[in-house]
Design an enzyme around this catalytic site. Structure first.
Site, PDB file in Angstrom:
ATOM      1  N   ASP A   1      51.551  46.657  77.017  1.00 28.35           N
ATOM      2  CA  ASP A   1      51.341  47.402  75.779  1.00 28.35           C
ATOM      3  C   ASP A   1      51.846  48.828  75.957  1.00 28.35           C
ATOM      4  O   ASP A   1      52.670  49.093  76.833  1.00 28.35           O
ATOM      5  CB  ASP A   1      49.846  47.383  75.401  1.00 28.35           C
ATOM      6  CG  ASP A   1      49.634  47.305  73.896  1.00 28.35           C
ATOM      7  OD1 ASP A   1      50.117  48.203  73.198  1.00 28.35           O
ATOM      8  OD2 ASP A   1      48.974  46.364  73.428  1.00 28.35           O
TER       9      ASP A   1
ATOM     10  N   HIS B   1      47.396  52.387  71.016  1.00 26.73           N
ATOM     11  CA  HIS B   1      47.373  50.940  70.845  1.00 26.73           C
ATOM     12  C   HIS B   1      47.022  50.227  72.149  1.00 26.73           C
ATOM     13  O   HIS B   1      46.168  49.344  72.194  1.00 26.73           O
ATOM     14  CB  HIS B   1      48.735  50.478  70.337  1.00 26.73           C
ATOM     15  CG  HIS B   1      48.792  49.048  69.925  1.00 26.73           C
ATOM     16  ND1 HIS B   1      49.011  48.024  70.823  1.00 26.73           N
ATOM     17  CD2 HIS B   1      48.680  48.462  68.710  1.00 26.73           C
ATOM     18  CE1 HIS B   1      49.035  46.874  70.181  1.00 26.73           C
ATOM     19  NE2 HIS B   1      48.837  47.106  68.889  1.00 26.73           N
TER      20      HIS B   1
ATOM     21  N   SER C   1      46.903  42.392  66.836  1.00 30.42           N
ATOM     22  CA  SER C   1      46.877  43.066  68.134  1.00 30.42           C
ATOM     23  C   SER C   1      45.455  43.178  68.658  1.00 30.42           C
ATOM     24  O   SER C   1      45.234  43.261  69.865  1.00 30.42           O
ATOM     25  CB  SER C   1      47.467  44.475  68.022  1.00 30.42           C
ATOM     26  OG  SER C   1      48.867  44.440  67.984  1.00 30.42           O
TER      27      SER C   1
END
Length: 575
Positions: free
Chosen positions: A139, A212, A496
């Site tokens: 990620d 994220h 996600s």
């Protein structure tokens, strides 16, 4: 006619010359390619594979250099080549494929209780066994100071760990511990394509400047195959292509073959059919559902009517008194003013008012920023028919309410019919026990599988709406690793967020049953998933309000909790 013909010919010649020049330039532009080589065909004249790789590369380009070499997921290397050089290399003996790089997009707490994990000690083996399971997350990076990475009570670093804790800007060796046991960053291809990383805006290290990666990794467990991971979680996706040309699919296949469970997000292209990504049969593809938690906010209008919505805004609220309300479409300088795009609102018409914006076109939080910058005191974000009645809460910078399509239409009708429309926004905190839940999120990508329709995708769904986890603030590197203003928690929605839930559950199952293969773990999760509520009715699709289908939820919603399911796990994996 002759002169006209000559004029036409000259234009054609000029146009064709421009085509030739453009084509020549495109042939000289370099792109990053991943070169997959057949290890078994290395000529005996070479001492090792890296010498062979380098010779093959130099045969088509004297200046090209290898960016990375690979020996686990595939055998080969990555490099920068022109299209002509790549074509020439593809013809060399021993070359399996020369694939151009793909830009993969990010697919962006109550869940342990919602999943029933607090009630099931069976899924929580001893801490010594748990600490032997390693989850790898591919990620945007990690913020190691987040509380979720506290290693209090953790055992020693697993014996099978072979990775490293890479040191870089704002990331020291001490950033890793017994829970966050390693971290790496990969940026050579990016820098070759766009130039050196601006380290005043982004850390050239494993540190997360987006938020994220921190959010997904703290959900899953709070680098690669060689490091010795047991579970790999990838909340990314790109364009659909044949499996043998999809970097994620190729890597996931090799990982699976080496006993690593791979979960990927389905994508946020819903509610449209065939919108799903990461559809390779060996990948556990995860869609998104809702929780039984909500953050209610109410919009009260001057005509006495009220409508419910959601919001995470928790700062100074609007006063109880009404303020003017306007439709963004009527106070904008652009034809798409209803979307509240950056720079579109007219401050003189917005100042001191609540603005109604439509969802879509840009991020929901960006709309709130635009309203605030234009002088608005509040925002109502309304769904269009693409999102139906789905309510996604956002941490806005001003009082706000996200409302469904029906409420949005009623609010706009009031504005257009009343000469002096007024409204206010009232927050009601957090509400639990929302029913029905879960429902399939409108944004969750749907099947059928565009590449292999016979294989059902997604495999299952998991919580992916309004998920609370670690967050860095996404403000760029400060140089202050313990700056608490940027180390906090946030609530985000997206597949996600659902993907790492399944990654975490897979890690628990692997800890309890180390002998289980990736296929056994996926079978256990899928055969025990549920697709109906307690009353026997099928899970709803929030975008339509109608029953959903297996193309929406796959095998169903993941369910690790009840005793019936645990019995089923044992049966499913012993067949």
């Amino acid at each position: 006619m002759l002169k006209l013909w000559l004029l036409q010919l000259s234009l054609v010649l000029i146009f064709c010359y421009a085509c030739v020049v453009a084509e020549a330039r495109s042939q000289q532009l370099k792109k990053t390619y991943v070169v997959h080589m057949d290890k078994s065909t290395m000529p005996a004249t070479f001492n090792d594979h890296f010498e062979w790789y380098d010779s093959s590369l130099k045969s088509v380009s004297a200046s090209a250099a290898m960016l990375y070499t690979y020996k686990n997921v595939i055998h080969g290397f990555s490099t920068r080549l022109t299209a002509k050089e790549a074509e020439s290399l593809q013809k060399q003996p021993g070359i399996v494929s020369v694939l151009p790089e793909v830009r993969y997009e990010l697919h962006t707490t109550r869940t342990p209780e919602f999943l029933g994990l607090g009630k099931s000690e069976t899924l929580f083996p001893t801490s010594e066994v748990q600490s032997e399971v390693i989850v790898g997350v591919l990620d945007t990076g990690v913020w190691p100071e987040i509380k979720s990475f506290d290693d209090t009570g953790m055992g020693p670093v697993p014996r099978g760990w072979k990775g490293v804790c890479e040191v870089g800007r704002n990331f020291k060796s001490s950033s890793c511990n017994r829970k966050l046991i390693g971290a790496r960053s990969f940026s050579r291809g990016y820098e070759e394509a766009v130039g050196p990383i601006d380290e005043t805006a982004e850390s050239k290290s494993p540190r997360d400047d987006d938020g994220h990666g921190t959010h997904t990794s703290t959900t899953a467990a709070g680098s690669a195959i060689e490091d010795g991971v047991n579970v790999m979680s990838m909340s990314i996706g790109g364009g659909l292509t044949d499996y043998y040309r999809d970097t994620v699919a190729i890597g996931a296949f090799t990982a699976m073959a080496q006993g690593i469970f791979v979960s990927c997000s389905a994508g946020n292209g819903g509610p449209y059919a065939n919108s799903i990504s990461n559809v390779a049969p060996w990948i556990t593809t995860v869609g998104a559902g809702t929780l039984d938690r909500n953050f209610p906010t109410y919009v009260s209008l001057g005509n006495g009517k009220s409508f419910s919505g959601v919001s995470l805004y928790s700062r100074r609220p609007l006063s109880g008194s009404m303020v003017p309300i306007v439709d963004a479409a009527n106070v904008s300088s652009t034809s798409s003013g209803n979307l509240c795009m950056t720079g579109s609102l007219i401050p003189a018409k917005v100042a001191g008012k609540i603005v109604v914006c439509d969802r879509g076109g840009n991020s929901r939080v960006e709309k709130g920023v635009e309203v605030k910058d234009a002088g608005g005191v509040g925002m109502i974000l309304t769904n269009t028919d693409s999102y139906g009645e789905e309510l996604v809460a956002d941490a806005q910078l001003l009082p706000s309410a996200n409302v469904g399509e029906k409420a949005g239409d009623a609010i706009k009708n009031y504005i257009s019919s009343d000469p002096g429309p007024m409204a206010t926004i009232i927050s009601r905190g957090t509400q639990l026990g929302i029913q029905p839940s879960p429902v399939v999120a409108a944004f969750s990508s749907r099947g059928p599988n565009p590449i292999t329709p016979e294989i059902l995708k997604p495999d299952l769904i998991a919580p992916g709406v309004n998920i609370l986890a670690g967050w860095t603030g996404a403000v760029g590197p400060t140089g202050l690793e313990n700056d608490k203003r940027h180390v906090s928690f946030n609530i985000i929605s997206g597949t996600s967020m659902s993907c790492p839930h399944v990654s975490g559950l897979a890690a628990l199952l692997k800890a309890a049953h180390p002998e289980w293969s990736p296929s056994a773990i996926r079978s256990a999760l899928m055969t025990t998933a549920y697709s109906t509520y307690g009353n026997g009715k099928t899970l709803l699709d929030i975008s339509t309000g109608q029953p959903s289908t297996p193309f929406d939820f796959g095998a169903g919603h993941v369910d690790p909790s009840n005793s019936f399911q645990l019995d089923m796990i044992m049966v499913a994996t012993s067949i």
